[in-house]
Design an enzyme around this catalytic site. Structure first.
Site, PDB file in Angstrom:
ATOM      1  N   GLU A 149       0.807  -0.571  -5.049  1.00  0.00           N
ATOM      2  CA  GLU A 149      -0.124   0.509  -5.348  1.00  0.00           C
ATOM      3  C   GLU A 149       0.679   1.801  -5.417  1.00  0.00           C
ATOM      4  O   GLU A 149       1.362   2.159  -4.458  1.00  0.00           O
ATOM      5  CB  GLU A 149      -1.188   0.627  -4.257  1.00  0.00           C
ATOM      6  CG  GLU A 149      -2.130   1.797  -4.494  1.00  0.00           C
ATOM      7  CD  GLU A 149      -2.672   2.419  -3.213  1.00  0.00           C
ATOM      8  OE1 GLU A 149      -3.817   2.883  -3.231  1.00  0.00           O
ATOM      9  OE2 GLU A 149      -1.942   2.467  -2.211  1.00  0.00           O
TER      10      GLU A 149
ATOM     11  N   ASP B 100       0.831  -1.202   0.000  1.00  0.00           N
ATOM     12  CA  ASP B 100       0.000   0.000   0.000  1.00  0.00           C
ATOM     13  C   ASP B 100       0.867   1.254   0.000  1.00  0.00           C
ATOM     14  O   ASP B 100       1.795   1.380   0.802  1.00  0.00           O
ATOM     15  CB  ASP B 100      -0.890  -0.008   1.249  1.00  0.00           C
ATOM     16  CG  ASP B 100      -1.780   1.208   1.345  1.00  0.00           C
ATOM     17  OD1 ASP B 100      -2.740   1.301   0.557  1.00  0.00           O
ATOM     18  OD2 ASP B 100      -1.508   2.079   2.197  1.00  0.00           O
TER      19      ASP B 100
END
Length: 534
Positions: free
Chosen positions: A270, A205
């Site tokens: 991401e 993330d």
């Protein structure tokens, strides 16, 4: 490793199904989805024809950002269940042939994480340098002009240390000092914990925030592009608080760890921001960094147009690292609500969107409910949970509207999500789109999704081949996919008007949606054709 060699790896061209645990299925009636609820519905996931699931965070957390503020990387938050529940989920998923990918949130933690509690206690404790601390400027102001994604300065004063700490998101999400070697080893230990439990890979993330500029230089202003800017964050070029050049070296350590395990473990990053494409390619370059990455090209795109698609796809068609694509996720409004032109047919649009995604080069992500064609739910201000939406109301589109409960049963309480009042209201517009109703309709979007994923998996050129754009006009997107002599021509009319595309006669049609007659394509019509080369 060549593209053809990579095509033999399970993840290359895989379809990955994202589950937002809070909103998938509630097994105990407390209004919050949980791990046993996911396990109970794994047959649905497997029936889609996906290879893997990505689970958004289920770790111990005070839930200020709903799990992306981790207080213990190596345990399950009680609202989601227990480690035994996770082990049961893994076992059932693997029995169904599904891989499990979990989030690793390594750019920040919760301010309740024991690491941060210790770090803030003094300037000399063993973890004093595990977070980003800095003295105030002589006038008492923050060390730099960096701004938080969620609004306001990215620095908060802490009287315990008499310093500011950095947070690129909420003030309750202090920034980890990614340059610190001891911290890096601690993060790798958390990865080992989950790999040893059988997970098949990680989504990293916001990994381009993992390291900052140690000189704390101010970010320069971002030139105005005429769009409304709702956050101070949007006024800066993020040169110094994300995308640091030392990040790839850490990612090589991550890749080496995963490669030391059996089973072809998988990593996807991401990457958001103004320099996302360059960073994604850098973070996935060669065979020693991450397997793939995805950005926000489509998640916040104002429309699904040929030119937007061309601009996102073409940078990856030069033998670059392997990309990944998502039209929806937990951070963006539902695509059908963002992209459906006024007066257009939602079912026809949902079909062309799904077929298009299945034909793209790269891994593809489906967000839970996307297979049902769910629209965005309007959430009243008093029901909002999303801290970003609350802070920027009403100009920021709420993420909550894409996080509402999964509709399992048309006539059940809370649409079959669970017995208790859900943490977000169920969407009434989702009732006719519930899983049980679509299961019984051979022409439903749910069954069409299964069909197009079978189509993708049956043709190596679609799953793992190269991609060449043939046309990207106002209405038509056409491209070829090719692998080892198999060629496919994919043509999409992405407009609500009639359009034309001429192709030679030696293509054999294998899929058509909408009104297609020769060179004429009706609104949201598409055709996929094949030509096997000798």
């Amino acid at each position: 490793m060549t593209e053809t060699a990579n095509a033999r790896r399970w993840w290359h061209g895989a379809t990955i199904y994202q589950i937002y645990p809070r909103s998938f299925a509630d097994s105990n009636g407390d209004g919050i989805g949980d791990l046993p609820g996911i396990t109970a519905h794994l047959d649905h996931v497997a029936s889609l024809g996906v290879e893997a699931m990505w689970l958004s965070p289920f770790f111990t957390s005070p839930m200020k950002d709903f799990g992306y503020d981790v207080a213990n990387y190596c345990n399950v938050d009680p609202i989601f269940g227990t480690l035994a529940d996770f082990d049961a989920l893994i076992a059932r998923a693997h029995a169904l042939g599904l891989k499990i990918i979990i989030d690793q949130v390594w750019s920040h933690t919760s301010d309740e994480h024991p690491w941060f509690v210790e770090s803030r206690s003094s300037r000399t404790n063993p973890k004093a340098d595990w977070y980003v601390w800095a003295d105030a400027k002589p006038d008492g102001s923050p060390p730099s002009n960096w701004q938080s994604v969620f609004g306001g300065p990215a620095w908060t004063w802490d009287a315990r240390r008499g310093q500011y700490y950095l947070h690129n998101f909420l003030k309750e999400q202090p920034q980890l000092h990614g340059h610190n070697a001891e911290l890096q080893e601690a993060l790798l230990d958390t990865a080992r914990f989950w790999l040893d439990r059988g997970v098949d890979g990680f989504r990293l993330d916001a990994i381009n925030f993992a390291m900052h500029d140690p000189e704390l230089r101010d970010n320069p202003p971002m030139p105005s592009n005429g769009k409304t800017r709702t956050r101070p964050f949007d006024f800066q070029r993020k040169l110094y608080n994300q995308g640091h050049p030392d990040i790839p070296a850490f990612l090589e350590r991550v890749r080496a760890l995963l490669d030391s395990y059996d089973g072809d473990r998988f990593t996807v990053a991401e990457i958001g921001g103004d320099d996302a494409t360059r960073e994604m390619k850098l973070f996935c370059a060669g065979d020693t960094r991450l397997n793939t990455a995805y950005g926000f090209d489509f998640l916040y795109a104002p429309e699904l147009s040929p030119r937007i698609l061309r601009d996102a796809i073409e940078p990856w068609d030069d033998g670059s690292p392997w990309p990944s694509w998502a039209f929806e996720n937990h951070d963006a409004p539902r695509a059908v609500s963002r992209w459906l032109p006024a007066g257009a047919d939602a079912d026809a649009f949902g079909r062309i969107k799904m077929l298009l995604l299945a034909c793209l080069r790269g891994n593809i992500f489906l967000y839970n409910g996307e297979e049902l064609g769910l629209p965005q739910v309007e959430i009243a201000f008093e029901d909002l949970q999303d801290p970003e939406a609350i802070a920027n109301w009403p100009l920021t589109l709420s993420r909550d509207g894409a996080r509402t409960p999964m509709p399992w049963a048309t006539d059940a309480d809370n649409l079959g999500f669970g017995a208790g009042k859900p943490w977000l209201p169920a969407g009434e517009a989702h009732r006719p789109l519930a899983v049980d109703r679509q299961e019984g309709d051979a022409r439903s979007l749910l069954n069409f999704t299964r069909h197009v994923l079978r189509l993708r998996n049956a043709h190596p050129a679609l799953r793992s081949g190269s991609m060449t754009i043939v046309e990207a006009s106002d209405a038509i997107l056409a491209f070829e996919r090719e692998l080892e002599g198999q060629r496919l021509l994919c043509v999409f009319n992405l407009s609500n008007d009639e359009a034309t595309f001429a192709a030679s006669a030696d293509w054999r049609v294998i899929e058509t949606i909408g009104d297609v007659d020769g060179d004429r394509f009706g609104p949201f019509a598409a055709r996929v054709a094949i030509r096997d080369e000798a």
